[in-house]
Design a protein around this motif. Structure first.
Motif, PDB file in Angstrom:
ATOM      1  N   GLU A 136       0.824  -1.214   0.000  1.00  0.00           N
ATOM      2  CA  GLU A 136       0.000   0.000   0.000  1.00  0.00           C
ATOM      3  C   GLU A 136       0.853   1.257   0.000  1.00  0.00           C
ATOM      4  N   SER A 137       2.006   1.201   0.689  1.00  0.00           N
ATOM      5  CA  SER A 137       2.922   2.350   0.689  1.00  0.00           C
ATOM      6  C   SER A 137       3.475   2.597  -0.707  1.00  0.00           C
TER       7      SER A 137
ATOM      8  N   ASN B 145       0.648   4.195  -2.830  1.00  0.00           N
ATOM      9  CA  ASN B 145       0.274   5.573  -2.505  1.00  0.00           C
ATOM     10  C   ASN B 145       1.397   6.590  -2.699  1.00  0.00           C
TER      11      ASN B 145
ATOM     12  N   ARG C 204      -8.106  -2.946   4.311  1.00  0.00           N
ATOM     13  CA  ARG C 204      -7.439  -2.459   3.107  1.00  0.00           C
ATOM     14  C   ARG C 204      -8.295  -1.450   2.352  1.00  0.00           C
TER      15      ARG C 204
ATOM     16  N   GLU D 256      -9.747   0.956   3.506  1.00  0.00           N
ATOM     17  CA  GLU D 256      -9.455   2.279   4.054  1.00  0.00           C
ATOM     18  C   GLU D 256      -8.261   2.919   3.345  1.00  0.00           C
ATOM     19  N   LYS D 257      -7.449   2.088   2.675  1.00  0.00           N
ATOM     20  CA  LYS D 257      -6.227   2.582   2.053  1.00  0.00           C
ATOM     21  C   LYS D 257      -6.291   2.627   0.532  1.00  0.00           C
TER      22      LYS D 257
ATOM     23  N   ARG E 158      -5.196   3.413  -6.325  1.00  0.00           N
ATOM     24  CA  ARG E 158      -5.316   4.611  -5.499  1.00  0.00           C
ATOM     25  C   ARG E 158      -6.757   5.096  -5.548  1.00  0.00           C
ATOM     26  N   LYS E 159      -7.218   5.688  -4.467  1.00  0.00           N
ATOM     27  CA  LYS E 159      -8.632   6.057  -4.367  1.00  0.00           C
ATOM     28  C   LYS E 159      -9.056   7.067  -5.423  1.00  0.00           C
TER      29      LYS E 159
END
Length: 275
Positions: free
Chosen positions: A91-92, A95, A112, A114-115, A234-235
């Protein structure tokens, strides 16, 4: 001299601000137009996770997710760049913009979500325990006081930590030995350095069968809820997720998804969401 030094420092600061601004823009914007323009997208994966995505002896990449992702982006004229990553940092990496997608047997969990922004689920999975038949351990209760292994950053380890009554409270020291890859964990299981391994069913069945040792091991449910594999973005990349979802449906309608599925699993592993 001081004036010159001040001008140089100011220039460097401007360059850094611009670079940071560009990086922030890339990771906080809908980037579909860039993927189309550049005809390229970078996908992060664990290159040891057979049969989903892994590195062959000749250095090439293979697997169900490799074939599926390549088929998805071929529909849009986009080439996939595969980037092996430390799965614990996935996730890092996403993002901060090192990769554009996480796609490699990636379970869609509430934590997950949430990320990352998930696509529709495309495949079901389950966390299982693998033990040697010679150990006599064939149930979760049989792991009482025994040593357990799991991959760091995996959904299996997250389930283990979040639901202590199911397994954590039973095993030795109420903890699992964490490994960077499943391969490392399986080596320790083979050599009796751990008594059981918490692992994805798809990986366990494929690996043990391919090695010709499936009959030497017990593979049974760990007691956690069934999971679904999905792709993580990514969101801000909502168009990208929408395009992948549409491609899933198109590939299924064409029979291509089933073709890839049967190649790796001998069966149609699709979810109802993409049919």
């Amino acid at each position: 001299m001081k004036k010159l030094l001040s001008l140089i420092m100011a220039g460097l600061a401007t360059v850094l601000l611009v670079a940071c601004g560009q990086s922030s823009s890339a990771t906080n914007s809908d980037n579909w137009s860039n993927y189309e323009k550049n005809k390229s997208i970078t996908i992060g994966f664990d290159n040891t996770f057979v049969p989903m995505g892994f590195e062959e002896k000749d250095g090439s990449y293979a697997g169900f997710d490799i074939d599926l992702a390549n088929a998805v982006f071929a529909k849009y004229g986009i080439t996939v760049k595969w980037q092996p990553i430390d799965w614990d940092m996935k996730e890092s990496e996403l993002n901060k913009g090192t990769i554009d997608l996480i796609w490699n047997g990636y379970s869609a969990t509430d934590e997950r979500r949430e990320k990352v922004l998930f696509t529709d689920p495309y495949m079901k999975n389950e966390q299982v325990l693998v033990t040697k038949k010679s150990s006599g351990i064939s149930t979760v209760d049989g792991m009482s006081g025994k040593s357990l292994g799991a991959q760091a950053g995996s959904s299996g380890y997250a389930d283990f930590a979040a639901n202590p009554a199911i397994l954590k409270d039973k095993v030795a020291n109420n903890e699992a030995n964490q490994y960077q890859t499943f391969n490392e964990a399986l080596i320790d299981l083979k050599n009796d350095r751990i008594d059981g391994l918490l692992i994805d069913r798809v990986y366990a069945n494929y690996y043990l069968e391919k090695e010709g040792i499936l009959n030497d091991y017990n593979v049974f449910s760990a007691g956690f809820e069934t999971e679904s594999f999905a792709v993580g973005a990514r969101k801000a990349d909502k168009t990208l997720v929408s395009k992948i979802n549409q491609a899933f449906k198109d590939l299924y309608a064409e029979g291509k998804f089933q073709e890839i599925s049967k190649k790796w699993f001998g069966d149609d592993v699709s979810t109802t969401e993409i049919r």
